[in-house]
Enzyme design. Structure first.
Site, short mmCIF file in Angstrom:
data_model
loop_
_atom_site.label_atom_id
_atom_site.label_comp_id
_atom_site.label_asym_id
_atom_site.label_seq_id
_atom_site.Cartn_x
_atom_site.Cartn_y
_atom_site.Cartn_z
N HIS A 181 -37.07 -0.43 -32.89
CA HIS A 181 -38.03 -1.14 -32.05
C HIS A 181 -38.69 -0.23 -31.02
O HIS A 181 -39.10 -0.70 -29.96
CB HIS A 181 -37.34 -2.33 -31.37
CG HIS A 181 -36.78 -3.32 -32.35
ND1 HIS A 181 -37.54 -4.30 -32.92
CD2 HIS A 181 -35.54 -3.45 -32.87
CE1 HIS A 181 -36.79 -5.01 -33.75
NE2 HIS A 181 -35.57 -4.50 -33.73
N CYS A 238 0.82 -1.20 0.00
CA CYS A 238 0.00 0.00 0.00
C CYS A 238 0.85 1.24 0.00
O CYS A 238 1.14 1.79 -1.04
CB CYS A 238 -0.98 0.01 1.17
SG CYS A 238 -2.34 1.12 0.78
N TRP A 263 -1.73 -3.35 2.86
CA TRP A 263 -2.97 -4.02 2.51
C TRP A 263 -2.62 -5.45 2.16
O TRP A 263 -1.82 -5.72 1.29
CB TRP A 263 -3.68 -3.32 1.35
CG TRP A 263 -4.93 -4.04 0.95
CD1 TRP A 263 -5.18 -4.67 -0.22
CD2 TRP A 263 -6.08 -4.25 1.77
NE1 TRP A 263 -6.43 -5.24 -0.19
CE2 TRP A 263 -6.99 -5.00 1.01
CE3 TRP A 263 -6.43 -3.87 3.07
CZ2 TRP A 263 -8.24 -5.38 1.51
CZ3 TRP A 263 -7.67 -4.25 3.55
CH2 TRP A 263 -8.56 -4.99 2.78
N LYS A 275 -25.24 9.72 -15.81
CA LYS A 275 -24.54 10.93 -15.36
C LYS A 275 -25.35 12.18 -15.68
O LYS A 275 -25.47 13.09 -14.87
CB LYS A 275 -23.16 11.02 -16.02
CG LYS A 275 -22.15 10.05 -15.46
CD LYS A 275 -21.79 10.40 -14.02
CE LYS A 275 -21.26 9.17 -13.30
NZ LYS A 275 -22.30 8.22 -12.89
N GLU A 295 -24.22 4.54 -18.85
CA GLU A 295 -23.51 5.35 -17.85
C GLU A 295 -23.57 6.82 -18.21
O GLU A 295 -23.76 7.68 -17.33
CB GLU A 295 -22.06 4.87 -17.75
CG GLU A 295 -21.18 5.66 -16.79
CD GLU A 295 -21.62 5.61 -15.34
OE1 GLU A 295 -21.14 6.44 -14.56
OE2 GLU A 295 -22.47 4.76 -14.99
#
Length: 611
Positions: free
Chosen positions: A507, A2, A75, A488, A484
């Site tokens: 469609h 880490c 970590w 937003k 996405e």
């Protein structure tokens, strides 16, 4: 792995190291520690499980004194979180090491060293580093030579800091596949995995290059050597930006700041996880390779933006790794009868690790016969991380804006690492794996080039100022990117936005298209491009106004009613990550024009911890 901090100073070093660790807490970790060479030539070490505050309490009881030291927040990758597994690791009372990354051949080296009489007190790969350096030092030479000789034996990725009791004025640093910077002080020198750790003592940094080795010594002397062992000069750069994650710095909003942080975040998501031979599978945990080798199907469960990341990953996992994949909305998954095929890996995605529906889905999954669970998350110590068998941390840093930006792209990078790991153990197209891995390493620079288009995207946003609806289109892995983009826009500008696969226009959605319905499309240079072009013509034929984010090589031109913004070319597999960025910027600038609360949109919370 880490966070690393080290220092050779003219004052007591304990406070500098402790403050550096505190500044790295945003990255997440499970233990912390430091080792200091005392004035009477002792190597003193204090470690603690848990937060840096626990280490600080230990140091209040047993303070360390000296001018040279190293410190670390860990970590867990090899060995569970524990004080014994916390860094720094030592070889006897002579050598101490802090290390980010993974030593791939640590098991063979451990066996060899044990046969030579070295005693191991941890389960980590890093302790191998300490003993190897001690062995090479004892064979003659100085600490720099010992580190260099040890590095020749390692496979994998590393950033490390090393001290030795018999060279009390020296810290050696080295990097390969993980970042390491040198801080330049006045008659002092510093080492860290992130410049943010050192901003309390300097704003001047040297960014070490791949396979550089550095020697820091008293008086602030800094000597850097390249992979051939030749002395080299690296430029000193002044850190110009605010170090506070809770500060917007020069940006108007946190969201804009976090959008522009994405190149660094992409780098952080890959650090220590990619070697010259591809993904280091142990990044996912000690048992990951064995578990991945048995996996025959993948179930991904997530909410909101994380769900869209999972949808992109389905295309990757099936095409690159050849493994059937199912993606579920967590709030739906947990309330239906689920049939789990044999040898199915359960994958959850969450920025916070506390998303109520995702966490409930993980708990629900335990009795369904899954072979194991993997969490991709941004917050170590969160419930999702604690309760999953394997974890991969995103390293996106704190995300303040409610609308997720850098966490989303960090998830996508992590999911591609998962894809390449599964492809590796399944023996799928190694040449293609190598191409994607190479493209991943170049991804942050491509992202920077896209973000340089900010002003052009701001100019496009004015066309949306009076609009109330928008339609987003994408094909293949870019359909989730369209979803996405629509999310937003609706989140922060309150414009009603929908997304569809472009092939679905006939469609139903074509009924909505007119001059008041802007249509936003992404057009990467892939095998579906010609079909997408036909879909866009359908929109123009109905009077729709098109906004197209297109690969620079696709040949779509701006004409009346069609506004095209060209993006740099990127490997087809990674295009979804890059095409996310202009949609984020478009949504941001539209929201600013609308006068909404960009960072804290109405009715929404950053972490959804209730059902």
């Amino acid at each position: 792995m880490c966070g690393i901090v080290g220092a050779v100073v003219t004052r007591n070093v304990q406070g500098i190291l402790l403050e550096g660790l505190k500044r790295l807490e945003y990255r997440g970790y499970d233990s912390a520690g430091m080792a200091i060479l005392s004035d009477d030539n002792r190597l003193d070490r204090v470690r603690a499980l848990g937060k840096v505050g626990a280490l600080e309490s230990r140091l209040e009881q047993t303070p360390l004194t000296g001018n040279i030291g190293i410190a670390h927040t860990r970590w867990a990758t090899h060995g569970k979180p524990s004080e014994d597994n916390a860094h720094p690791h030592q070889s006897g009372d002579n050598v101490a090491v802090v290390h980010n990354g993974i030593i791939e051949n640590h098991e063979r080296l451990r066996s060899e060293l044990q046969q030579q009489g070295y005693t191991f007190t941890s389960e980590t790969d890093t302790e191998v580093v300490a003993h190897l350096i001690a062995r090479e030092f004892d064979r003659g030479g100085d600490l720099l030579s010992a580190v260099r000789d040890a590095l020749l034996v390692f496979d994998g990725a590393y950033a490390m800091g090393v001290v030795h009791r018999d060279e009390p004025g020296v810290i050696i640093g080295a990097r390969k596949g993980s970042p390491l910077v040198v801080g330049v002080g006045i008659e002092e020198a510093f080492l860290a995995s992130d410049p943010l750790a050192l901003l309390q003592v300097t704003d001047r940094f040297i960014y070490l290059q791949e396979e550089d080795v550095v020697r820091l010594s008293k008086g602030g002397r800094i000597e850097i050597f390249d992979r051939n062992g030749d002395a080299v000069e690296r430029p000193i750069q002044t850190f110009e930006h605010s170090d506070g994650a809770a500060s917007k710095g020069d940006y108007r909003h946190f969201m804009l700041k976090e959008i522009h942080e994405q190149p660094q975040v992409m780098t952080a998501a890959m650090e220590g996880r990619l070697s010259e031979r591809g993904v280091l599978i142990e990044s996912f945990g000690t048992d990951a390779e064995a578990l991945f080798a048995k996996a025959e199907q993948i179930h991904i469960v997530a909410c909101g933006t994380s769900y869209h990341a999972g949808m992109v990953a389905r295309y990757w996992l099936e095409r690159v790794a050849g493994i059937p994949t199912q993606v579920e909305v967590a709030s739906e998954y947990r309330y239906r009868r689920v049939v789990v095929p044999e040898n199915t890996l359960f994958v959850t995605l969450s920025q916070s690790g506390e998303t109520a529906d995702t966490l409930a889905a993980l708990r629900f999954s335990r009795d369904l016969g899954y072979m194991g669970s993997l969490a991709i998350c941004n917050v170590p110590g969160s419930s999702l991380v604690r309760e999953s068998d394997l974890t991969l941390m995103m390293h996106a840093g704190p995300e303040i804006g409610v609308a997720s930006t850098k966490a989303f792209t960090s998830q996508l990078v992590a999911l591609m690492l998962l894809t390449l790991s599964l492809a590796k153990v399944r023996g799928e197209e190694p040449e293609r794996q190598a191409e994607i891995a190479s493209a991943l390493r170049a991804l942050p620079e491509v992202a920077r080039r896209v973000l340089d288009l900010d002003k052009d995207i701001e100019a496009l946003s004015t066309a949306f100022a009076e609009k109330h609806h928008a339609l987003f289109l994408g094909r293949g892995a870019h359909f989730p990117i369209a979803l996405e983009g629509a999310l937003k826009l609706k989140e922060i500008s309150y414009i009603h936005a929908e997304a569809y696969p472009a092939g679905e226009l006939k469609h139903g959605p074509l009924a909505l298209v007119d001059s008041e319905m802007p249509v936003i499309s992404v057009a990467p240079n892939d095998e579906l491009l010609d079909k997408l072009k036909s879909n866009l013509q359908e929109v123009r034929a109905r009077g729709g106004e098109l906004f197209v984010f297109a690969d620079e090589n696709v040949g779509i031109e701006s004409t009346e009613g069609v506004r095209v913004l060209r993006l740099p070319h990127v490997d087809e597999a990674l295009a979804p990550i890059i095409y996310t960025l202009p949609l984020q910027l478009l949504s941001y600038h539209v929201a600013v024009l609308k006068g909404t609360d960009v960072d804290q949109p109405r009715n929404l919370a950053k972490s959804v911890t209730v059902e």
